[in-house]
Design a protein around this motif. Sequence first.
Motif, PDB file in Angstrom:
ATOM      1  N   CYS A  82      -0.220   1.606  13.055  1.00  0.00           N
ATOM      2  CA  CYS A  82       1.199   1.966  12.958  1.00  0.00           C
ATOM      3  C   CYS A  82       1.324   3.463  13.237  1.00  0.00           C
TER       4      CYS A  82
ATOM      5  N   LEU B 173       8.124   8.606   9.617  1.00  0.00           N
ATOM      6  CA  LEU B 173       8.276   7.844   8.369  1.00  0.00           C
ATOM      7  C   LEU B 173       9.655   8.092   7.750  1.00  0.00           C
TER       8      LEU B 173
ATOM      9  N   ALA C  91       4.499   0.132   3.682  1.00  0.00           N
ATOM     10  CA  ALA C  91       3.629   0.191   2.497  1.00  0.00           C
ATOM     11  C   ALA C  91       3.234  -1.226   2.076  1.00  0.00           C
TER      12      ALA C  91
ATOM     13  N   ILE D  70       0.643  -2.628   4.405  1.00  0.00           N
ATOM     14  CA  ILE D  70      -0.676  -2.039   4.127  1.00  0.00           C
ATOM     15  C   ILE D  70      -1.364  -2.805   2.991  1.00  0.00           C
TER      16      ILE D  70
ATOM     17  N   LEU E 204      -2.505   4.161   9.527  1.00  0.00           N
ATOM     18  CA  LEU E 204      -1.133   4.672   9.655  1.00  0.00           C
ATOM     19  C   LEU E 204      -1.156   6.139  10.046  1.00  0.00           C
TER      20      LEU E 204
ATOM     21  N   GLY F  22       1.710   8.889  10.408  1.00  0.00           N
ATOM     22  CA  GLY F  22       3.150   9.027  10.158  1.00  0.00           C
ATOM     23  C   GLY F  22       3.569  10.477  10.035  1.00  0.00           C
TER      24      GLY F  22
ATOM     25  N   LYS G  58       6.380  10.742   1.209  1.00  0.00           N
ATOM     26  CA  LYS G  58       5.028  11.321   1.252  1.00  0.00           C
ATOM     27  C   LYS G  58       4.244  10.906   0.004  1.00  0.00           C
TER      28      LYS G  58
ATOM     29  N   PHE H 263       2.985   7.288   0.100  1.00  0.00           N
ATOM     30  CA  PHE H 263       1.822   7.017   0.942  1.00  0.00           C
ATOM     31  C   PHE H 263       0.563   7.718   0.425  1.00  0.00           C
TER      32      PHE H 263
ATOM     33  N   LYS I  87      -2.896   5.828  -0.467  1.00  0.00           N
ATOM     34  CA  LYS I  87      -4.155   6.324   0.094  1.00  0.00           C
ATOM     35  C   LYS I  87      -5.197   6.463  -1.013  1.00  0.00           C
TER      36      LYS I  87
ATOM     37  N   LEU J  44      -8.516   1.506   4.661  1.00  0.00           N
ATOM     38  CA  LEU J  44      -7.214   2.134   4.931  1.00  0.00           C
ATOM     39  C   LEU J  44      -7.390   3.594   5.322  1.00  0.00           C
TER      40      LEU J  44
ATOM     41  N   ILE K 294      -4.752   6.804   6.202  1.00  0.00           N
ATOM     42  CA  ILE K 294      -3.368   7.285   6.330  1.00  0.00           C
ATOM     43  C   ILE K 294      -3.426   8.759   6.706  1.00  0.00           C
TER      44      ILE K 294
ATOM     45  N   LEU L  59      -0.863  11.802   7.446  1.00  0.00           N
ATOM     46  CA  LEU L  59       0.553  12.202   7.441  1.00  0.00           C
ATOM     47  C   LEU L  59       0.679  13.426   8.339  1.00  0.00           C
TER      48      LEU L  59
END
Length: 514
Positions: A313, A317, A327, A330, A342, A344, A352, A355, A359, A368, A370, A372
């Motif tokens: 993805c 965001l 979310a 995920i 992700l 984002g 923020k 996520f 994480k 996972l 992530i 940002l």
Amino acid sequence: MHIVNLSTELAPIAKVGGLGDVVYGLSNELIKQGHKVEVVLPKYDTIEYDRIKNLRVHHRDLWSYDGSAKFNNTVWSGDVDHIKVLLIEPHHPSYFFSRGMIYGCPDDVDRFLYFTRAAMEFLHVSGRQPDCIHLHDWPVAIASTLYKDMYVPLGFKVGGTLLTIHNMEHQGKCAPHNLTRIGIRGENYLTPEKYQDKTFPQAINLLKGGIEDATLINTVSPNYCKEILTAENGHELEMDLQRNHKKLSGILNGIDEDFWNPKADSFLVQRYDTHDPFSKDKFEKILKAKEDNKRHLRTHLGLLPGDAPLIGCVTRLVPQKGPELIAHAIRHTIEKNGQFVLLGSEYSPEIKEMFLALKKEFSASKRLAIMLDRDEALAHLIFAGSDLFTVPSIFEPCGLTQMIALRYGSIPIVRNTGGLADTVFDVDFSAEPLNKRNGYVFNDPTAEDVEKVIDRALNDWQNDSIKWVQMMQNALFCDYSWKKSAQDYIVLYRKLSAEHAPGTNSKKRRHKAA
Ligand code: ADP
């Protein structure tokens, strides 16, 4: 034809989201098809100047107004690939475009109104007579009014103005005095037929005024074009759009085939040619290259190796993109032993937080990643290295990432809205023929629907290789390049130059255009 774009973004030198991609991709294709295209942009301090060739001062002493004061501007010219850009640099004490950002300043309205007035002044004094001044979104929508009410009386003549609405959510609301600052009397525009906002009658709504005054308007997919005529998606401008429906159309965005090309993408560890995906030999090479990119992506992000499906993805965001649904996707993917990446950007502190918490919760699982951030290189690697790619937007005018994913052979999982519905056809439930079905589509923006669609996708990935191969081939075979959509824009430009140029011989202009 000669088209001048007024825009606040142009990929790759000044890009925040899809708008930058669209102005680049459309311009590039029009140039390939033999048209003359220029893009006028603010000269931001954040522009990637090393990507502009032949940068030089093009015009000095362009005078423009802010209130009763007169300010000098310099216009620079240069080439971004084959596209001619004109950058307006105001010598103004507010340093409008030296803020380290494109959007997000408290005086954004004044920054872009100033830019638009200066750009129109430049087009006039430089003697340009384009067939179309193509405007993108609220920041430059006032140009159609400036053209009619300020510059036509001065003898400036063009074919007409086309306002493309990339997103109805952003409308540019301000006070009448903001218009007065750029030289038109704001109070005169505070009427329901002009710029008056419906919810705040004392406010000016720049997008609304643009809808009224542009010669033609369009939006970025046929489905969104229908949706914005309804109360649910019109963001309170549905009545104004209905009144102006004769000049409204929907043209699907494309993706730039050179920029988004897995065969020549320098960000990939293994490039691949997606031409002719139905030949067994070529398809196997594609699978192998995607596997190499996936392995690299996992190593780079610290994810577990092995045989698990990976969902990507890449998104801003913001609430429009359904961060809660992302979310949830995920969480559910990890519960089902899949992996999720992700990337984002542009989040609020709350989003923020959400996520970062996810994480942390799943950091030990190594399933996972992530990030940002905004990261062009990583975005390309995610498109190439993921098996599936999700876009669960609440609303989506067109959406580019699902089309990019298709081009890179990553199967999209999208919500049934806007341009997503025009481009992704569900493998199980679509009314399209089997050879057009290229992904997964869900309807309701609920956790339940997200779970169901992910279950279907992961199940097919794990258990139905014949279905999966067919779907991937269909995905790779899709043509969402700009070729066809650029033709649709040319039809609009021709309409302007044929019908609307004051005192123009339409036949003569048509010949000149071809
Ligand atoms: P929007 O314009 O609403 O952001 P689109 O799907 O039309 O959405 O276009 C998004 C564009 O921005 C795509 O080219 C996508 O790859 C890019 N993009 C979005 N978020 C990021 C990010 N965090 N890092 C890098 N590129 C991004």
